[in-house]
Design a protein around this motif. Structure first.
Motif, PDB file in Angstrom:
ATOM      1  N   TYR A 446       0.835  -1.342  -0.009  1.00  0.00           N
ATOM      2  CA  TYR A 446       0.106  -0.010  -0.134  1.00  0.00           C
ATOM      3  C   TYR A 446       0.852   1.254   0.021  1.00  0.00           C
ATOM      4  CZ  TYR A 446      -3.719  -3.248   1.099  1.00  0.00           C
ATOM      5  OH  TYR A 446      -4.525  -4.230   0.994  1.00  0.00           O
ATOM      6  N   ILE A 447       1.945   1.299   0.717  1.00  0.00           N
ATOM      7  CA  ILE A 447       2.922   2.304   0.708  1.00  0.00           C
ATOM      8  C   ILE A 447       3.367   2.356  -0.511  1.00  0.00           C
ATOM      9  CG2 ILE A 447       4.883   3.555   1.789  1.00  0.00           C
ATOM     10  CD1 ILE A 447       2.550   3.773   3.553  1.00  0.00           C
ATOM     11  N   GLN A 448       3.888   1.533  -1.179  1.00  0.00           N
ATOM     12  CA  GLN A 448       4.597   1.297  -2.553  1.00  0.00           C
ATOM     13  C   GLN A 448       3.823   2.093  -3.609  1.00  0.00           C
ATOM     14  OE1 GLN A 448       5.165  -2.377  -4.564  1.00  0.00           O
ATOM     15  NE2 GLN A 448       7.138  -1.593  -5.221  1.00  0.00           N
ATOM     16  N   LYS A 449       2.410   1.895  -3.404  1.00  0.00           N
ATOM     17  CA  LYS A 449       1.549   2.310  -4.387  1.00  0.00           C
ATOM     18  C   LYS A 449       1.568   4.093  -4.025  1.00  0.00           C
ATOM     19  CE  LYS A 449      -2.217   0.024  -4.983  1.00  0.00           C
ATOM     20  NZ  LYS A 449      -3.493  -0.385  -5.037  1.00  0.00           N
ATOM     21  N   ARG A 458       6.175  14.999  -7.763  1.00  0.00           N
ATOM     22  CA  ARG A 458       7.444  16.085  -7.116  1.00  0.00           C
ATOM     23  C   ARG A 458       8.518  14.897  -6.863  1.00  0.00           C
ATOM     24  NH1 ARG A 458       3.347  15.682  -3.326  1.00  0.00           N
ATOM     25  NH2 ARG A 458       4.025  15.493  -1.214  1.00  0.00           N
ATOM     26  N   LYS A 459       9.531  15.701  -6.581  1.00  0.00           N
ATOM     27  CA  LYS A 459      10.755  14.835  -5.927  1.00  0.00           C
ATOM     28  C   LYS A 459      10.736  14.755  -4.573  1.00  0.00           C
ATOM     29  CE  LYS A 459      15.858  14.633  -5.909  1.00  0.00           C
ATOM     30  NZ  LYS A 459      16.933  15.348  -6.443  1.00  0.00           N
ATOM     31  N   ILE A 460      10.688  13.531  -3.892  1.00  0.00           N
ATOM     32  CA  ILE A 460      10.490  13.497  -2.345  1.00  0.00           C
ATOM     33  C   ILE A 460      11.655  13.557  -2.217  1.00  0.00           C
ATOM     34  CG2 ILE A 460       9.545  12.143  -0.645  1.00  0.00           C
ATOM     35  CD1 ILE A 460       7.536  13.689  -2.430  1.00  0.00           C
ATOM     36  N   GLU A 461      12.255  14.357  -0.984  1.00  0.00           N
ATOM     37  CA  GLU A 461      13.419  14.202  -0.221  1.00  0.00           C
ATOM     38  C   GLU A 461      13.323  13.893   1.211  1.00  0.00           C
ATOM     39  OE1 GLU A 461      15.605  17.622  -1.022  1.00  0.00           O
ATOM     40  OE2 GLU A 461      15.926  17.499  -3.300  1.00  0.00           O
ATOM     41  N   LYS A 462      12.126  14.143   1.737  1.00  0.00           N
ATOM     42  CA  LYS A 462      11.953  14.022   3.272  1.00  0.00           C
ATOM     43  C   LYS A 462      10.603  13.420   3.461  1.00  0.00           C
ATOM     44  CE  LYS A 462      14.394  18.358   4.297  1.00  0.00           C
ATOM     45  NZ  LYS A 462      14.036  19.137   2.880  1.00  0.00           N
ATOM     46  N   ILE A 463      10.595  12.471   4.447  1.00  0.00           N
ATOM     47  CA  ILE A 463       9.310  11.738   4.573  1.00  0.00           C
ATOM     48  C   ILE A 463       9.058  11.825   6.086  1.00  0.00           C
ATOM     49  CG2 ILE A 463       8.077   9.411   4.572  1.00  0.00           C
ATOM     50  CD1 ILE A 463       9.692   8.830   1.962  1.00  0.00           C
ATOM     51  N   VAL A 464       7.817  12.297   6.385  1.00  0.00           N
ATOM     52  CA  VAL A 464       7.439  12.575   7.859  1.00  0.00           C
ATOM     53  C   VAL A 464       6.411  11.727   8.057  1.00  0.00           C
ATOM     54  CG1 VAL A 464       6.546  14.132   9.593  1.00  0.00           C
ATOM     55  CG2 VAL A 464       8.137  15.225   7.725  1.00  0.00           C
ATOM     56  N   ILE A 465       6.703  10.736   9.011  1.00  0.00           N
ATOM     57  CA  ILE A 465       5.576   9.689   9.356  1.00  0.00           C
ATOM     58  C   ILE A 465       5.095  10.144  10.717  1.00  0.00           C
ATOM     59  CG2 ILE A 465       4.936   7.475   9.988  1.00  0.00           C
ATOM     60  CD1 ILE A 465       7.682   6.551   8.142  1.00  0.00           C
ATOM     61  N   ILE A 491      12.860   2.739  -1.277  1.00  0.00           N
ATOM     62  CA  ILE A 491      14.059   2.207  -1.930  1.00  0.00           C
ATOM     63  C   ILE A 491      13.636   1.785  -3.397  1.00  0.00           C
ATOM     64  CG2 ILE A 491      16.078   0.692  -2.067  1.00  0.00           C
ATOM     65  CD1 ILE A 491      16.325   1.278   0.985  1.00  0.00           C
ATOM     66  N   GLN A 492      12.352   0.753  -3.274  1.00  0.00           N
ATOM     67  CA  GLN A 492      11.914   0.097  -4.462  1.00  0.00           C
ATOM     68  C   GLN A 492      11.691   1.260  -5.239  1.00  0.00           C
ATOM     69  OE1 GLN A 492      11.958  -3.084  -4.039  1.00  0.00           O
ATOM     70  NE2 GLN A 492      11.141  -3.606  -6.115  1.00  0.00           N
ATOM     71  N   VAL A 493      10.959   2.250  -5.228  1.00  0.00           N
ATOM     72  CA  VAL A 493      10.424   3.042  -6.144  1.00  0.00           C
ATOM     73  C   VAL A 493      11.548   4.387  -6.469  1.00  0.00           C
ATOM     74  CG1 VAL A 493       8.168   2.670  -5.390  1.00  0.00           C
ATOM     75  CG2 VAL A 493       9.422   4.924  -4.747  1.00  0.00           C
ATOM     76  N   GLY A 494      12.701   4.316  -5.980  1.00  0.00           N
ATOM     77  CA  GLY A 494      13.835   4.969  -6.385  1.00  0.00           C
ATOM     78  C   GLY A 494      14.106   6.288  -5.393  1.00  0.00           C
ATOM     79  N   ILE A 495      13.193   6.381  -4.109  1.00  0.00           N
ATOM     80  CA  ILE A 495      13.209   7.480  -3.563  1.00  0.00           C
ATOM     81  C   ILE A 495      14.372   7.470  -2.380  1.00  0.00           C
ATOM     82  CG2 ILE A 495      11.824   8.732  -1.664  1.00  0.00           C
ATOM     83  CD1 ILE A 495       9.334   8.142  -3.124  1.00  0.00           C
ATOM     84  N   ASN A 496      15.278   8.612  -2.470  1.00  0.00           N
ATOM     85  CA  ASN A 496      16.339   8.495  -1.291  1.00  0.00           C
ATOM     86  C   ASN A 496      16.034   9.737  -0.503  1.00  0.00           C
ATOM     87  OD1 ASN A 496      18.782   8.228   0.062  1.00  0.00           O
ATOM     88  ND2 ASN A 496      20.065   9.342  -1.334  1.00  0.00           N
ATOM     89  N   ALA A 497      15.223   9.515   0.651  1.00  0.00           N
ATOM     90  CA  ALA A 497      14.692  10.378   1.643  1.00  0.00           C
ATOM     91  C   ALA A 497      15.284  10.319   2.842  1.00  0.00           C
ATOM     92  CB  ALA A 497      13.169  10.415   1.618  1.00  0.00           C
ATOM     93  N   LYS A 498      15.289  11.255   3.749  1.00  0.00           N
ATOM     94  CA  LYS A 498      15.447  11.137   5.158  1.00  0.00           C
ATOM     95  C   LYS A 498      13.952  11.332   5.952  1.00  0.00           C
ATOM     96  CE  LYS A 498      19.976  13.611   4.948  1.00  0.00           C
ATOM     97  NZ  LYS A 498      20.506  14.701   5.621  1.00  0.00           N
ATOM     98  N   PHE A 499      14.231  10.367   6.963  1.00  0.00           N
ATOM     99  CA  PHE A 499      12.950  10.041   7.773  1.00  0.00           C
ATOM    100  C   PHE A 499      12.535  10.969   9.142  1.00  0.00           C
ATOM    101  CE2 PHE A 499      12.783   7.046   4.476  1.00  0.00           C
ATOM    102  CZ  PHE A 499      11.640   6.674   4.482  1.00  0.00           C
ATOM    103  N   VAL A 500      11.829  11.339   9.383  1.00  0.00           N
ATOM    104  CA  VAL A 500      11.306  11.762  10.636  1.00  0.00           C
ATOM    105  C   VAL A 500      10.014  11.209  11.118  1.00  0.00           C
ATOM    106  CG1 VAL A 500      10.615  14.010  12.097  1.00  0.00           C
ATOM    107  CG2 VAL A 500      12.357  14.364  10.357  1.00  0.00           C
ATOM    108  N   VAL A 501      10.088  10.772  12.241  1.00  0.00           N
ATOM    109  CA  VAL A 501       8.916   9.860  12.802  1.00  0.00           C
ATOM    110  C   VAL A 501       8.321  10.610  14.076  1.00  0.00           C
ATOM    111  CG1 VAL A 501       7.772   7.476  13.473  1.00  0.00           C
ATOM    112  CG2 VAL A 501       9.767   7.661  11.649  1.00  0.00           C
ATOM    113  N   PHE A 502       7.104  10.921  14.036  1.00  0.00           N
ATOM    114  CA  PHE A 502       6.318  11.431  15.153  1.00  0.00           C
ATOM    115  C   PHE A 502       5.611  10.258  15.580  1.00  0.00           C
ATOM    116  CE2 PHE A 502       7.556  15.175  12.989  1.00  0.00           C
ATOM    117  CZ  PHE A 502       7.826  16.242  13.969  1.00  0.00           C
ATOM    118  N   VAL A 503       5.285  10.187  17.077  1.00  0.00           N
ATOM    119  CA  VAL A 503       4.316   9.348  17.479  1.00  0.00           C
ATOM    120  C   VAL A 503       3.337  10.365  18.425  1.00  0.00           C
ATOM    121  CG1 VAL A 503       3.555   7.595  19.203  1.00  0.00           C
ATOM    122  CG2 VAL A 503       5.494   7.167  17.581  1.00  0.00           C
ATOM    123  N   ILE A 504       2.026  10.306  18.087  1.00  0.00           N
ATOM    124  CA  ILE A 504       1.012  11.173  18.775  1.00  0.00           C
ATOM    125  C   ILE A 504       0.240  10.234  19.660  1.00  0.00           C
ATOM    126  CG2 ILE A 504      -1.145  12.823  18.566  1.00  0.00           C
ATOM    127  CD1 ILE A 504       1.420  13.640  17.054  1.00  0.00           C
TER     128      ILE A 504
END
Length: 651
Positions: A446-449, A458-465, A491-504
């Motif tokens: 589901y995330i891959q889709k 657009r070009k994705i450089e950062k992913i915030v979860i 990685i599978q779709v060619g995105i080289n991004a940095k991650f930030v993860v918040f838990v609410i």
């Protein structure tokens, strides 16, 4: 456990789940149910002036229970209204009972033998096909109810039990602390002494987030955190060009003028195409609902349509949304009194909902200096553009899981800005029952889709979860399963991004109060609390909204992963900005809007499954091992089937 021992052995309290103690006394509630006072509590290791310190966190609450040791038949006679035995059957599923002739035997209620004549007896989950007469079994003590299976009126009465203003709630908490008698001979034997004084500290109040409408018009902020937004100032208007009204002819005639006014206000044009289609909204024939929607779709190919159902019973909403899932047409249900008596604010909120539902965007936000740098020096000092979603290189993914009964699949809701930077669309999928952390191989496709769709725009450089509703003990599993799945998909779709993860975590035991004119009140909007947080964790509490009723809840936000190096101020302003993007109300909400949307879409998926199970159970596919085929179920009930939604259809 040590703190619980004295109040429970003394008999004043009973334990109802982890960290929840309720008084033994019970008070009459409604329809044979009872309510009891109690508390939710936990002991946390907090950072106290740089040192680890044990801290008791406690909140007061009331809960509704089944009556203790009452004859099952007597309870049913008090509870049932209008011979609706199906309602009590759902409420009592799994209820612990005991026979009068053998109080050591424990039974679990399954269903009535005959809903039309409950005197035929009941079947139990753990007693094969043995039938028990209702007046020969008794309800075991200390069993709380599940409000999901109550009607709206009774559910609202349950929710009202815990709506106290801040002054009352603080007094109730103090009363619970005194009832506990925390410093007693048992705690003393373990060397534990409790200082029964609430922590005090400073709050940080942020300035309002800048909200922007059409033509970059800055919307005027108000003192209570709200802002002025009128439909003519929508940032992006939807392409709605036709409204089909499902109703009786009488209701259509009553509501035509207000409907015309609302649609004209939402579209900013006169002469909108509003068509009447007579339909029996009281029909329980689910095929009739779907056939009606399909005929509307075939007659209006190429048009952006909204189906507006006026009036109808409670179940009409479920049939309407099931039809929506089968046809991909946006729907909305409104009651006649709401339309006829709508003031300007109500009309405006309906317009906001309609514009977003049909693909529009009401506002965007512009961040302040904590997120957007005002000088190269500030940027060098760590105050960079890391989390400014206006930069178009940030993908935000909010995840929530909704659980039903033990016989229902869990529903995962996801909200993400995969189309445009400030627009969030939502979808859901089904998974194993009562699974809180989503397994890597389940989440991955589901995330891959989602990521493949985001890469088109657009070009994705950062992913915030932003993950909702995970306790501290599961943080590592979220990183190991869910975040790992998203990283693998990237990685599978060619995105080289940095991650930030918040838990609410919005369901904490911690309450915050302040004083205003010598009276205890809730914290003001845009408040942040940086003390009383876990030792060695990056955490803060926030109150983005103005509390209208009851006491403001302070959601706890934890940064569990940061590959960018954001400051706490930046993360706080980012979270605050997201609370302004609800789009339907002219003010920030209590949690980031993507999290709220993920929660809402997860509940939509749960509601659709229950509708399908009740009215079209033959459509549920099963695997060879007898388990539900979750992929097939998701495909059948999803709004856009194989593709992702391109509008926020559940607004």
């Amino acid at each position: 456990m040590v703190l619980n021992e004295y109040p429970t052995t003394r008999g004043d309290f009973v334990s109802i789940g982890p960290g929840k103690l309720f008084q033994s006394d019970q008070n009459t509630f409604h329809r044979g149910l009872v309510c009891r006072e109690g508390n939710k509590k936990g002991v946390h290791i907090i950072d106290h002036y740089g040192q680890a310190q044990l801290c008791l966190s406690m909140d007061y609450c009331k809960k509704v229970f089944f009556p203790n040791n009452v004859n099952f038949m007597d309870f049913i006679n008090q509870f049932v209204e209008n011979q609706n035995f199906e309602e009590v059957q759902k409420l009592c599923h799994g209820l612990l009972l005991t026979p009068l002739d053998n109080d050591r035997r424990i039974l679990r209620f399954k269903k009535f033998v005959n809903l039309r004549n409950i005197l035929d007896g009941a079947l139990m989950l753990n007693a094969d096909d043995e039938i028990f007469h209702l007046n020969q079994i008794v309800i075991k003590e200390d069993q709380k109810i599940t409000i999901d299976f109550l009607n709206d009126r009774l559910k609202e009465n349950v929710l009202k039990l815990n709506r106290f203003d801040a002054h009352q709630r603080r007094q109730f908490i103090i009363q619970q602390i005194h009832r506990f008698n925390l410093n007693n001979h048992i705690t003393s034997a373990f060397g534990i002494a409790t200082t029964q004084v609430m922590l005090r500290g400073k709050i940080e109040i942020f300035p309002p987030i800048n909200t922007v409408g059409a033509n970059n018009i800055q919307l005027a902020p108000l003192a209570n955190g709200a802002f002025q937004l009128n439909p003519q100032n929508y940032y992006k208007r939807s392409n709605l060009n036709k409204v089909i009204v499902l109703s009786s002819r009488i209701n259509f005639q009553k509501c035509l003028k207000p409907v015309t006014n609302i649609i004209q206000l939402a579209t900013c044009k006169k002469g909108n195409d509003i068509e009447f289609k007579e339909f029996d909204l009281f029909s329980t024939n689910i095929d009739a609902w779907v056939n009606c929607a399909e005929s509307i779709k075939s007659e209006n190919i190429g048009k952006e349509i909204l189906i507006l159902a006026i009036d109808g019973p409670y179940d009409a909403h479920f049939f309407l949304k099931y039809s929506e899932s089968q046809t991909g047409l946006q729907t909305q249900q409104i009651m006649t009194p709401t339309l006829i008596n709508a003031d300007f604010n109500t009309q405006r909120n309906i317009c906001h909902k309609t514009n977003v539902k049909m693909g529009g965007l009401n506002i965007i936000v512009k961040f302040g200096n904590n997120v957007v740098p005002i000088s190269p020096e500030l940027q060098r000092n760590g105050r960079g553009t890391n989390l400014d979603i206006n930069n178009n290189d940030i993908l935000v993914i909010a995840i929530d899981v909704c659980h039903g009964s033990t016989t229902e699949p869990s529903t995962v809701g996801i909200s993400a800005n995969y189309l445009y930077s400030l627009e969030f669309q939502n979808f859901f999928f089904y998974g194993k029952t009562r699974t809180e952390v989503i397994e890597k191989d389940v989440l991955f496709p589901y995330i891959q889709k989602l990521l493949m769709e985001a890469c088109k725009n657009r070009k994705i450089e950062k992913i915030v979860i932003i993950r909702d509703g995970i306790d501290e003990g599961r943080f590592s599993r979220v990183i190991g399963e869910e975040v790992a799945a998203i990283k693998s998909a990237a990685i599978q779709v060619g995105i080289n991004a940095k991650f930030v993860v918040f838990v609410i975590n919005k369901k904490t035991n911690t309450r915050h109060f302040t004083k205003e004119n010598n009276r205890v009140v809730s914290l003001p909007p845009r408040s942040f609390i940086n003390w009383g947080c876990r030792y060695k964790f990056v955490q803060f509490y926030c109150v983005p909204h103005k509390c209208v009723s009851g006491t403001a809840v302070s959601p706890l936000i934890t940064i569990v992963l940061d590959e960018i190096g954001i400051s706490k101020l930046e993360s706080q302003e980012f979270i605050l900005g997201l609370t302004y993007l609800h789009q339907i109300v002219n003010k920030p909400i209590s949690i980031p809007s993507p999290v709220y949307q993920a929660d809402e879409i997860a509940h939509r998926g749960q509601m659709l499954f229950r509708t399908l199970k009740k009215y079209k159970p033959e459509k549920i596919q099963y695997n060879e091992n007898g388990e539900i085929n979750f992929e097939a179920l998701t495909e059948h009930l999803s709004f856009s089937k194989f593709s992702l939604p391109f509008t926020r259809y559940n607004a």
